[in-house]
Write a protein that holds these residues in place. Structure first.
Motif, PDB file in Angstrom:
ATOM      1  N   ALA A  56       0.809  -1.219   0.000  1.00  0.00           N
ATOM      2  CA  ALA A  56       0.000   0.000   0.000  1.00  0.00           C
ATOM      3  C   ALA A  56       0.843   1.270   0.000  1.00  0.00           C
ATOM      4  N   LEU A  57       0.364   2.244  -0.768  1.00  0.00           N
ATOM      5  CA  LEU A  57       0.929   3.584  -0.800  1.00  0.00           C
ATOM      6  C   LEU A  57       0.042   4.508   0.021  1.00  0.00           C
ATOM      7  N   ALA A  58       0.513   5.709   0.270  1.00  0.00           N
ATOM      8  CA  ALA A  58      -0.316   6.675   0.995  1.00  0.00           C
ATOM      9  C   ALA A  58      -1.627   6.933   0.260  1.00  0.00           C
ATOM     10  N   SER A  59      -1.600   6.842  -1.061  1.00  0.00           N
ATOM     11  CA  SER A  59      -2.822   7.067  -1.845  1.00  0.00           C
ATOM     12  C   SER A  59      -3.862   5.987  -1.624  1.00  0.00           C
ATOM     13  N   HIS A  63      -8.916   4.466   0.782  1.00  0.00           N
ATOM     14  CA  HIS A  63      -9.623   3.223   0.434  1.00  0.00           C
ATOM     15  C   HIS A  63      -9.646   2.267   1.622  1.00  0.00           C
ATOM     16  N   GLN A  64      -8.511   2.078   2.272  1.00  0.00           N
ATOM     17  CA  GLN A  64      -8.444   1.134   3.383  1.00  0.00           C
ATOM     18  C   GLN A  64      -9.344   1.557   4.537  1.00  0.00           C
ATOM     19  N   VAL A  65      -9.383   2.851   4.797  1.00  0.00           N
ATOM     20  CA  VAL A  65     -10.180   3.368   5.911  1.00  0.00           C
ATOM     21  C   VAL A  65     -11.668   3.379   5.583  1.00  0.00           C
ATOM     22  N   GLU A 120      -6.911  13.491   4.294  1.00  0.00           N
ATOM     23  CA  GLU A 120      -8.200  12.888   3.933  1.00  0.00           C
ATOM     24  C   GLU A 120      -8.510  11.698   4.834  1.00  0.00           C
ATOM     25  N   THR A 121      -7.490  10.899   5.111  1.00  0.00           N
ATOM     26  CA  THR A 121      -7.663   9.718   5.958  1.00  0.00           C
ATOM     27  C   THR A 121      -8.032  10.097   7.383  1.00  0.00           C
TER      28      THR A 121
END
Length: 289
Positions: A56-59, A63-65, A120-121
């Motif tokens: 996973a990247l920061a981008s 999505h994960q959250v 954003e996360t």
């Protein structure tokens, strides 16, 4: 049975929930635009409330959250008044594959893009999961993996004919002048990322939201001083069990540490010391201590 932060918390609160259980039989790949959908990319029974994915990247954080963590917290009907702890560590894969962004300064993997994804996360978490403490971990010097793995027979488990096999970190793979240049870019990007993380933490600590806080963990991974056994012999990139336990203990010990102790590097040992909490201990949420 491993030394993990969820297990440390369970020592004080056996009812605590959310830590990963067991092992996945396949890698949960999520690398930029390449993300397996739904249950193919995340195993609820094993991962529990751990929404991290391989590559996973920061981008990929939003999505994960939004697709895994927040829905699972709601599915479990965890009461709003219950306290939640989230470890947030990202950036190593960005350094390994997008190091050129250090000099380009725009696009995926740039400091601006990294900061936007972290913000954003965190805002998604603040809006959806009340009473949450986020421990935001600094990016560490991943470029040290080159010297650590160079010509190591330990790294030939899967590909015996390739003695130097940290193939999961392209920016820290090559020798010569090209390799020196890409590793320098990695180090520049590391500093840029940490500057942005500190900026974000300061803003949240100034805001003092009543049900959401972000605390800072300075870089403590001294990869360049660790033995090769600190890495998994499967890929010579991810931490071994001993390294995971060492770093979990180090982060736990520093959560209530004084400022001068919180940034001290975690030195290598296979028998880490675990600090027992004292009645007077507090996790300070309005200071960078």
């Amino acid at each position: 049975g491993a030394l993990t932060i969820p297990n440390f918390i369970k020592h004080y609160n056996p009812a605590a929930t959310g830590g990963s259980k067991g092992s996945n039989g396949f890698p949960e790949i999520c690398f930029g635009f390449i993300c397996l959908p739904g249950s193919l990319g995340w195993n609820e029974s094993v991962d529990q409330l751990n929404s991290a994915q391989t590559g996973a990247l920061a981008s990929n954080l939003p999505h994960q959250v939004n697709d895994y963590l927040i829905p699972q917290v709601k599915k479990r009907r965890i009461p709003s008044e219950k306290f939640k702890y989230i470890n947030l560590q990202i950036g190593s894969n960005d350094l390994c594959w997008l190091c050129a962004q250090a000099s380009i300064g725009i696009g995926p993997g740039s400091a601006d893009d990294f900061e936007d994804n972290i913000r954003e996360t965190l805002e998604a978490l603040r809006a959806a999961i009340p009473n949450t403490l986020v421990n935001l971990l600094a990016v560490f010097k991943v470029s040290d993996i080159f010297e650590l793995t160079l010509n190591q027979p330990y790294c030939s488990k899967l590909l015996p004919i390739v003695p130097h096999k940290n193939l999961e970190c392209a920016c820290s793979l090559l020798g010569g002048k090209i390799g020196e240049a890409t590793r320098d870019q990695m180090d520049q990007l590391t500093n840029q990322y940490n500057e942005r993380l500190l900026k974000i933490v300061k803003e949240y600590q100034t805001a003092r939201y009543p049900g959401f806080a972000v605390v800072w963990q300075p870089p403590v991974v001294a990869l360049g001083s660790y033995p090769i056994e600190a890495l998994s012999d499967v890929d010579c990139f991810h931490p071994s069990l001993k390294a995971h336990e060492l770093l979990a203990s180090g982060i736990w010990n520093r959560m209530v540490a004084a400022k001068e102790d919180k940034g001290v590097a975690v030195t290598w040992t296979t028998t880490p010391t675990i600090r027992c909490l004292q009645e007077s201990d507090r996790i300070l949420t309005n200071t960078l201590l």
